[in-house]
Design an enzyme around this catalytic site. Structure first.
Site, PDB file in Angstrom:
ATOM      1  N   GLY A 217      31.029 -10.046   9.151  1.00 24.78           N
ATOM      2  CA  GLY A 217      31.525 -11.297   9.732  1.00 24.78           C
ATOM      3  C   GLY A 217      32.300 -11.032  11.011  1.00 24.78           C
ATOM      4  O   GLY A 217      31.934 -10.155  11.801  1.00 24.78           O
ATOM      5  N   SER A 218      33.430 -11.725  11.138  1.00 25.13           N
ATOM      6  CA  SER A 218      34.146 -11.719  12.419  1.00 25.13           C
ATOM      7  C   SER A 218      34.758 -10.379  12.792  1.00 25.13           C
ATOM      8  O   SER A 218      35.077 -10.163  13.953  1.00 25.13           O
ATOM      9  CB  SER A 218      35.236 -12.790  12.394  1.00 25.13           C
ATOM     10  OG  SER A 218      34.630 -14.052  12.224  1.00 25.13           O
ATOM     11  N   VAL A 219      34.987  -9.475  11.813  1.00 25.29           N
ATOM     12  CA  VAL A 219      35.544  -8.182  12.217  1.00 25.29           C
ATOM     13  C   VAL A 219      34.561  -7.419  13.090  1.00 25.29           C
ATOM     14  O   VAL A 219      34.950  -6.545  13.867  1.00 25.29           O
ATOM     15  CB  VAL A 219      36.011  -7.314  11.022  1.00 25.29           C
ATOM     16  CG1 VAL A 219      37.259  -7.897  10.375  1.00 25.29           C
ATOM     17  CG2 VAL A 219      34.900  -7.133  10.014  1.00 25.29           C
TER      18      VAL A 219
END
Lengths: 486, 465
Positions: A217-219
């Site tokens: 995801g966003s990491v």
């Protein structure tokens, strides 16, 4: 008749010669081959007769061998089984072994090349053979904090020193008690093993370095940002388009920012800094398409994706999907979706590279290997995996990650009086599937070196209402604080 | 060779000629006594070392029964001093040494069973059988003053051999639990009649060949440079072949079948000197082998396990190669000098006490120990051949040859099977393996060889054929 007797005599001599040759072949020339032959019960039992070396943390054994009164002579026992199960692994007589028990088996059982003469010496002085002790890099306090913070959740924490690669904490929950697998009753061991195997929460999976990997995801945006900065297509403050929604090219799929239908920040344009702090998806999807999958893959691989680190057990290679990808797929990888998969170890390495000025260190759990008479066979192996990006890119990423914690969506990672850099992620696993929650970050001081990654499966127990900031960042903060305080 | 007189009927022509070639009786027996003391020392030392190795201490009480065995062998020695003073001085000490090593290894396996929480008691049984065997040897020495007496019992021997071979097939007697039907059970006693039958067969073959060798030596047609016998003379070998095939089919005993046929072939060769008999024999073996391989599942299985014991399917199969494999691992574990008595893991090999005792010995005594054991067999067999070589009459020569060859052949079949020279067949290792009938048979063979060797030396050279 005597001639005939002599001929038979020669034949009998020939028969015995064949026996002399066959026994010599078996007992001299094939000894090593046969020792490793299939189902060689003698070799298996001989292994158990060796007093296996302990696994130590700061000199205190977390796994040790104690003399027992059965055919195996020694039994392995674990001081705090479930807490360290992701590190020690298990050691069974008939079901194999995992973790450090497996990866350092040669040293623990005294059979590594460097122990050959020591073993010979003990043999001649009449001492029973004993294996070497393996001292780990783990920080007991940080490990306990991480384990307690994860509690009943299904997830994992990895923390390491970005400057040396030394792993400070490695937890995977639910853990299991390896004591249940080290007993002499093999039927009972098999029962326990099958129960663990059948457990839907997969306690035998080491989520820190493998298992069924989660989408980051966003990491993963950190990887995209690094590539964009390195390629010079963006700086932290250069303007980027800021639409409220964006339809992926060549597709009908619409990308939204975290607040659905809203642009990234209030401005006409946005920039990388705002996009990281607010964890916007549209700018990263657009940057990903602009970069193209080859350049993203190249950056990901420089950070360790696609590589099986030996810590020394083998960590699964995190995945950036093989190309060529179409623009829609590439766009989705911009915020760590589509077929991107990562281990917490890998995401900790990404943070570590930023903390370490762009250089990725090879992670390891082993601090030293000590013979029974406390001679050091092997010290800590510090080695570089390689440089992923420039020091400038690293410091730009660091300032944006600090912003994400101090004034952005990773606020739960704040520690009073210290700059903390961090990035959260809330990854989708499918329409109705619970999210995978992420946090990765590091303490941005010159004195304390710690980078951490946290993943919580099953939405941290909250299905689709969990967020990376809500659960994962808090855990990351506690682990970093434990190291700072400790 | 001169024509053969009817030896059984011939008057005893031996005359003790003063100044004829005679050895000092005293010297021979003293050598035997010295060697026997050495053999007993090896036996006691082995028993005590087994104890030290397996349990870490000495318990001298276990020496009681071995001391009785030792005393009995000294009795044989004393008996020899009186009734066979010229007997070969090596045979008795070698038999004692091998028997002692066997008992020690069985005692070792007993201790391993005890450590595993089981009961076995191989050693005590073996020592009782040894005592019976040694006493039987003494009886044979007393009864058999002249081996030529046996020639009169030639056909009785044949009948006895056939009877013994058929016994396991008699309903109620045969032990049907075992894979091979070679055992009979009478009350608590198990008996392998085939072991005794081999002596009866050797006696019969020797007697038969003495009378038939002229006919069997007659040359028929020449083929491939070898003179082959006439077709009508093939009957005896075909009969023996058929009997051996019968053993193979009805008793499922490959080893015994090989033992008897090999014995007959070799005795036939010694009697006639015709290579053609060996060629015919090998052709018959090949035919039997191909038939057995194709129509008898267990033979087929044995060959596969022999060729590829590491095949996972073969390892797991019931009656597959697991046992052979563990025995190979045991030998490898022993290496050059062995793990030391009492310090290996011989129990891992299933039924280490019988067919696989050589692997247990190889594990604990190493290659060095096995070489000594093989050499002891070789010397024992060589002494037997020497008796045949110096023999005074054809019957005695053939009998000495046949009996000593059975020992060599049996060792080759068992040890060759365990070490993958040939497929595994299953016979007892003479003197070493657990088994009363085998010990009894081998001690009787020892007695006959001792008697023959004495007769040979009692007869002055000029009186021999």
């Amino acid at each position: 008749m005597n001639r005939n007797i002599r001929i038979v005599g020669v034949a009998v001599l020939g028969m015995f010669l064949a026996l002399f040759i066959s026994t010599t072949t078996i007992q001299v020339f094939q000894v090593n081959n046969l020792a490793n032959g299939p189902e060689n019960r003698r070799s298996q039992l001989a292994d158990y007769e060796i007093e296996r070396g302990p696994i130590l943390i700061d000199g205190t054994p977390i796994a040790s061998s104690n003399p027992v009164n059965n055919m195996y002579r020694y039994q392995r026992s674990y001081a705090n089984g479930p807490l360290y199960s992701a590190v020690t692994g298990y050691y069974t007589y008939t079901q194999g072994s995992t973790g450090i028990e497996d990866a350092m088996n040669a040293e623990l059982s005294g059979k590594s090349d460097s122990q050959f003469f020591a073993g010979l010496n003990r043999l001649f002085t009449g001492q029973t053979p004993a294996g070497a002790a393996v001292e780990l890099t783990i920080n007991a306090n940080a490990q306990q904090v991480a384990y307690d913070a994860l509690g009943d959740l299904r997830g994992s924490v990895v923390a390491f020193d970005p400057a040396t690669g030394a792993i400070i904490a490695m937890v995977s929950t639910p853990g299991y008690d390896p004591n249940g697998l080290s007993g002499p009753d093999q039927e009972q061991v098999l029962d326990t093993y099958n129960q663990l195997l059948a457990d839907p929460n997969g306690p035998l999976q080491n989520r820190a370095i493998g298992g069924d990997m989660n989408p980051p995801g966003s990491v993963f945006k950190l990887v995209i940002a690094a590539a964009a900065l390195e390629e010079g297509i963006a700086t932290p403050d250069s303007p980027l388009e800021n639409p409220a929604t964006w339809t992926l090219p060549g597709s009908t799929a619409v990308v939204n920012n975290p607040s659905h239908g809203s642009p990234c920040g209030s401005g006409e344009t946005t920039n990388l800094r705002i996009a990281i702090e607010q964890s916007c998806n549209i700018p990263f999807a657009q940057l990903a398409v602009q970069l193209g999958d080859d350049k993203i893959r190249a950056m990901a691989e420089k950070l360790g994706f696609g590589h099986e680190f030996k810590v020394p057990m083998t960590a699964s290679a995190s995945i950036y999907p093989d190309g060529p990808l179409d623009d829609a797929q590439t766009g989705l990888t911009g915020f760590g979706q589509f077929d991107v998969r990562a281990t917490p170890l890998q995401m900790a390495l990404v943070s570590g590279a930023i903390a370490n000025g762009g250089v990725v260190m090879n992670p390891t759990l082993v601090e030293s290997v000590l013979t029974p008479d406390l001679r050091e066979l092997q010290g800590q192996q510090v080695s570089e995996f390689g440089r992923a990006f420039s020091a400038e890119t690293a410091s730009a990423l660091e300032s944006m990650m600090i912003g994400s914690v101090s004034s952005g969506v990773a606020s739960n990672a704040r520690i009073d009086g210290v700059d903390v850099a961090g990035k959260t992620g809330t990854a989708e696993n499918g329409d109705d599937e619970p999210y995978s929650l992420w946090f990765t970050g590091f303490v941005a001081t010159d004195t304390t070196h710690i980078a951490v990654a946290v993943v919580l499966e099953d939405g941290g127990g909250m299905g689709q209402s969990g967020t990376g900031n809500g659960s994962a960042a808090t855990i990351g903060q506690q682990v970093m604080k434990a190291v700072l305080d400790g | 060779m001169p024509s053969t007189p009817d030896l059984a009927a011939a008057p005893d022509t031996r005359v003790r000629v003063p100044g004829g070639r005679r050895r000092s009786t005293q010297g021979l027996r003293n050598l035997e006594l010295a060697l026997l003391v050495f053999a007993v020392a090896i036996f006691f030392a082995a028993i005590l070392l087994v104890q030290l190795g397996a349990s870490g201490g000495f318990d001298f009480n276990v020496i009681t029964m071995p001391a009785i065995i030792a005393a009995l062998t000294f009795c044989v020695h004393i008996v020899l001093r009186f009734i066979a003073p010229q007997a070969d001085p090596f045979i008795l000490p070698i038999a004692m040494t091998l028997n002692g090593i066997g008992i020690s290894m069985l005692y070792r396996l007993d201790l391993a069973h005890v450590a595993a929480g089981e009961e076995s008691g191989f050693a005590s049984a073996q020592m009782i059988y040894t005592a019976v065997g040694v006493v039987m040897a003494i009886i044979v020495l007393f009864l058999l003053k002249n081996h030529r007496v046996l020639l009169r019992f030639m056909y009785i021997s044949m009948a006895l051999a056939i009877l013994l071979l058929l016994l396991p097939l008699v309903p109620g007697l045969g032990d049907h639990d075992a894979a091979a039907r070679v055992w009979i059970s009478i009350g608590p006693f198990n008996f392998q009649p085939g072991e005794i039958a081999k002596i009866a067969l050797a006696v019969f073959f020797a007697g038969y060949l003495v009378t038939a060798r002229e006919t069997l030596s007659v040359v028929g047609t020449k083929f491939l440079g070898i003179q082959f016998p006439r077709l009508r003379d093939l009957a005896p070998i075909m009969v023996v072949w058929a009997v051996c095939m019968g053993v193979l089919v009805f008793q499922r005993d490959l080893g015994t079948s090989m033992l008897y046929f090999g014995l007959f072939l070799v005795m036939m060769f010694v009697a006639t000197g015709r290579i053609s008999w060996i060629v015919i024999g090998l052709v018959l073996v090949a035919i039997g082998g191909v038939l057995a391989y194709n129509f008898m599942g267990y033979v087929n299985f044995r060959v596969h396990a022999w060729l590829d014991p590491f095949d996972p399917e073969m390892i797991d199969a019931s009656g597959g190669s697991y046992q052979l494999l563990q025995s190979l691992y045991g030998l490898a574990n022993g290496g050059l000098i062995g793990q030391g008595l009492g310090q290996g893991r011989p129990l891992i090999t299933p039924v280490a006490e019988s067919d696989f005792i050589i692997s247990a010995l190889g594990e604990e005594l190493g290659l060095a120990g096995l070489f000594v054991i093989f050499s002891l067999y070789l010397i024992l067999v060589a002494r037997g051949f020497r008796i045949g070589h110096q023999g005074i009459d054809d019957f005695g020569r053939l009998l000495a040859m046949g009996l000593s060859f059975t020992i060599a052949w049996q060792v080759f079949i068992v040890v060759g099977g365990v070490t993958r020279v040939i497929p595994l067949t299953g016979l007892t290792t003479p003197f070493l393996a657990a088994g009363g009938s085998s010990l009894l048979a081998n001690w009787i063979i020892v007695a006959i060889l001792l008697r023959l060797s004495d007769t040979v030396r009692q007869t002055p050279v000029e009186d021999r054929e």
